[in-house]
Design an enzyme around this catalytic site. Sequence first.
Site, PDB file in Angstrom:
ATOM      1  N   HIS A 261       6.558 -13.355 -11.685  1.00 37.19           N
ATOM      2  CA  HIS A 261       6.002 -14.688 -11.539  1.00 37.19           C
ATOM      3  C   HIS A 261       4.507 -14.595 -11.286  1.00 37.19           C
ATOM      4  O   HIS A 261       4.053 -13.670 -10.620  1.00 37.19           O
ATOM      5  CB  HIS A 261       6.672 -15.439 -10.381  1.00 37.19           C
ATOM      6  CG  HIS A 261       6.503 -16.905 -10.501  1.00 37.19           C
ATOM      7  ND1 HIS A 261       5.392 -17.565 -10.045  1.00 37.19           N
ATOM      8  CD2 HIS A 261       7.300 -17.841 -11.073  1.00 37.19           C
ATOM      9  CE1 HIS A 261       5.516 -18.842 -10.323  1.00 37.19           C
ATOM     10  NE2 HIS A 261       6.662 -19.044 -10.947  1.00 37.19           N
ATOM     11  N   ASP A 312      14.410 -18.949 -13.381  1.00 39.22           N
ATOM     12  CA  ASP A 312      15.200 -18.924 -14.610  1.00 39.22           C
ATOM     13  C   ASP A 312      16.368 -17.948 -14.564  1.00 39.22           C
ATOM     14  O   ASP A 312      17.321 -18.092 -15.323  1.00 39.22           O
ATOM     15  CB  ASP A 312      14.305 -18.534 -15.799  1.00 39.22           C
ATOM     16  CG  ASP A 312      13.315 -19.627 -16.100  1.00 39.22           C
ATOM     17  OD1 ASP A 312      13.764 -20.747 -16.358  1.00 39.22           O
ATOM     18  OD2 ASP A 312      12.106 -19.369 -16.051  1.00 39.22           O
TER      19      ASP A 312
HETATM   20  C1  LIG Z   1       6.122 -14.953 -15.629  1.00 36.94           C
HETATM   21  C2  LIG Z   1       5.156 -13.978 -16.266  1.00 36.94           C
HETATM   22  C3  LIG Z   1       4.675 -14.561 -17.597  1.00 36.94           C
HETATM   23  C4  LIG Z   1       3.959 -13.799 -15.316  1.00 36.94           C
HETATM   24  O1  LIG Z   1       3.120 -12.996 -15.988  1.00 36.94           O
HETATM   25  P1  LIG Z   1       1.694 -12.513 -15.505  1.00 36.94           P
HETATM   26  O2  LIG Z   1       1.407 -12.888 -14.114  1.00 36.94           O
HETATM   27  O3  LIG Z   1       0.711 -12.934 -16.546  1.00 36.94           O
HETATM   28  O4  LIG Z   1       1.894 -10.950 -15.501  1.00 36.94           O
HETATM   29  P2  LIG Z   1       1.657  -9.995 -16.745  1.00 36.94           P
HETATM   30  O5  LIG Z   1       2.318 -10.535 -17.955  1.00 36.94           O
HETATM   31  O6  LIG Z   1       0.195  -9.716 -16.818  1.00 36.94           O
HETATM   32  O7  LIG Z   1       2.426  -8.692 -16.242  1.00 36.94           O
HETATM   33  C5  LIG Z   1       1.918  -7.809 -15.239  1.00 36.94           C
HETATM   34  C6  LIG Z   1       2.683  -6.485 -15.321  1.00 36.94           C
HETATM   35  O8  LIG Z   1       4.038  -6.686 -14.912  1.00 36.94           O
HETATM   36  C7  LIG Z   1       4.933  -6.414 -15.983  1.00 36.94           C
HETATM   37  N1  LIG Z   1       5.921  -7.464 -16.021  1.00 36.94           N
HETATM   38  C8  LIG Z   1       5.752  -8.755 -15.633  1.00 36.94           C
HETATM   39  N2  LIG Z   1       6.881  -9.449 -15.820  1.00 36.94           N
HETATM   40  C9  LIG Z   1       7.757  -8.572 -16.346  1.00 36.94           C
HETATM   41  C10 LIG Z   1       9.089  -8.695 -16.763  1.00 36.94           C
HETATM   42  N3  LIG Z   1       9.730  -9.871 -16.678  1.00 36.94           N
HETATM   43  N4  LIG Z   1       9.719  -7.598 -17.244  1.00 36.94           N
HETATM   44  C11 LIG Z   1       9.090  -6.422 -17.325  1.00 36.94           C
HETATM   45  N5  LIG Z   1       7.819  -6.243 -16.952  1.00 36.94           N
HETATM   46  C12 LIG Z   1       7.163  -7.314 -16.474  1.00 36.94           C
HETATM   47  C13 LIG Z   1       4.098  -6.452 -17.244  1.00 36.94           C
HETATM   48  O9  LIG Z   1       4.637  -5.646 -18.270  1.00 36.94           O
HETATM   49  C14 LIG Z   1       2.777  -5.920 -16.740  1.00 36.94           C
HETATM   50  O10 LIG Z   1       2.874  -4.527 -16.619  1.00 36.94           O
HETATM   51  P3  LIG Z   1       1.667  -3.586 -17.050  1.00 36.94           P
HETATM   52  O11 LIG Z   1       0.539  -3.996 -16.140  1.00 36.94           O
HETATM   53  O12 LIG Z   1       2.208  -2.231 -16.847  1.00 36.94           O
HETATM   54  O13 LIG Z   1       1.405  -3.943 -18.489  1.00 36.94           O
HETATM   55  C15 LIG Z   1       5.824 -12.605 -16.497  1.00 36.94           C
HETATM   56  O14 LIG Z   1       6.294 -12.095 -15.273  1.00 36.94           O
HETATM   57  C16 LIG Z   1       6.929 -12.676 -17.532  1.00 36.94           C
HETATM   58  O15 LIG Z   1       6.663 -12.585 -18.732  1.00 36.94           O
HETATM   59  N6  LIG Z   1       8.213 -12.861 -17.091  1.00 36.94           N
HETATM   60  C17 LIG Z   1       9.294 -12.996 -18.004  1.00 36.94           C
HETATM   61  C18 LIG Z   1       9.353 -14.418 -18.504  1.00 36.94           C
HETATM   62  C19 LIG Z   1       9.845 -15.369 -17.443  1.00 36.94           C
HETATM   63  O16 LIG Z   1      10.830 -15.108 -16.771  1.00 36.94           O
HETATM   64  N7  LIG Z   1       9.177 -16.519 -17.341  1.00 36.94           N
HETATM   65  C20 LIG Z   1       9.548 -17.558 -16.411  1.00 36.94           C
HETATM   66  C21 LIG Z   1       8.551 -17.699 -15.325  1.00 36.94           C
HETATM   67  S1  LIG Z   1       9.141 -18.833 -14.077  1.00 36.94           S
END
Ligand SMILES: CC(C)(COP(=O)(O)OP(=O)(O)OC[C@H]1O[C@@H](n2cnc3c(N)ncnc32)[C@H](O)[C@@H]1OP(=O)(O)O)[C@@H](O)C(=O)NCCC(=O)NCCS
Length: 375
Positions: A261, A312
């Site tokens: 998140h 979710d």
């Molecule tokens: C919610 C979300 C978009 C937040 O993303 P964010 O703050 O922009 O974080 P990032 O996408 O930059 O990810 C940071 C790191 O954590 C990892 N990470 C984050 N969420 C992850 C997940 N669900 N599964 C695996 N790795 C994850 C990324 O691969 C990244 O790793 P790295 O630095 O080695 O590349 C992200 O956690 C995600 O894509 N989750 C899955 C989708 C989801 O459940 N969305 C609903 C949100 S309520």
Amino acid sequence: MTTAAPNTGLEDVVVSTSEICFIDGDRGRLLYRGYDIHDLVAHSTFEEAVYLLWHGRLPTRPELERFRKDLTTQRRLPPKVLALLEGFPRKADAMDVVRTAVSAMGLYDPDAADNSREANLRRAVRIQAQVATLVAAWARIRKGKPPVAPNARLGLAANFLYMLSGKKPSDLAAKAMDTALILHADHELNASTFAARVTVATLSDIYSGIVSGVGALKGPLHGGANVGVIRMLLEIGEVDRAEAWIKSALAQKKRIMGFGHRVYNTEDPRATHLRKMSEALGREAGDLRWYETSRIVERVVKEQKGLNPNVDFYSASTYYSMGIDPDLYTPIFVVSRVSGWIAHVLEQQANNRLIRPRAEYTGPQQVSWVPLDQR
Ligand SMILES: CC(C)(COP(=O)(O)OP(=O)(O)OC[C@H]1O[C@@H](n2cnc3c(N)ncnc32)[C@H](O)[C@@H]1OP(=O)(O)O)[C@@H](O)C(=O)NCCC(=O)NCCS
């Protein structure tokens, strides 16, 4: 001009003040208008939470009764919108249908071009009430079944389940849906809420704001993640395959839907309730497979990546145990989150300023023009 670091997706950038929703990402706290969601889940209903979000305070008993009555009497869709649904391709993406139908609802709004707060509150009730009818109607129409007329004796959550299946839901299912709707109602300046605020900040109308919200929520990094979760659980299939499956997915650096998140560094407080509901509904359905599979996935992702489940993750197995089709999970998110979008739209309109950030230009400068036949 202040410059945000490039490509950080506005992370931690504060763009506005708001009195609607408070998130403490370190301590896992979520408050609507100052009230902890744990208290709202324990003592409130979705309708009462919506009143709180829109009006900034809890209703008195007569106010709540009036609000419930207004929401109940506005449930029917304009007949032309229902006819429109009948004409959509049966295989259409459910979120595309919701986006298009909400837009169409605006065409039949009796308040026409009146953009006053009073007219917008009347519209808000209509939108909130009709979105649930719209999602349930589409769920049936696309299967060749007639829509079920709303039941005025049921609250919004129970009536929504009734309109989906044509059967009165169990008390547990009705309570679980009501709880899920409370938990999804608002979450500060998430992508869809920001989109809705940006749209109405141009003095565009509330329907346009909600349509922007629906479009942003559709994506798999936002509201679409719950569909990704159930797809994963179904692909895993059996509890004893879960550990190996998720370890292999993590080894392949796959992004696991329902985890991580932007704001929470600890357990998402909404997941705490949804986990319990997933177990209770699995028990009621006599099939704990999805709950138990989820528990294993949660443990392994926590051990290997340190990531916690978000809203979710357990909503997927909760809805699946209620027999709801997976592609409706994001539209159900809309049924709830539309209340938060509306609260933010009203707040934006009450103290509006055009939202217009800048980009730092990194392209070339003063390039000499090359005539067409010399390129
Ligand atoms: C919610 C979300 C978009 C937040 O993303 P964010 O703050 O922009 O974080 P990032 O996408 O930059 O990810 C940071 C790191 O954590 C990892 N990470 C984050 N969420 C992850 C997940 N669900 N599964 C695996 N790795 C994850 C990324 O691969 C990244 O790793 P790295 O630095 O080695 O590349 C992200 O956690 C995600 O894509 N989750 C899955 C989708 C989801 O459940 N969305 C609903 C949100 S309520």
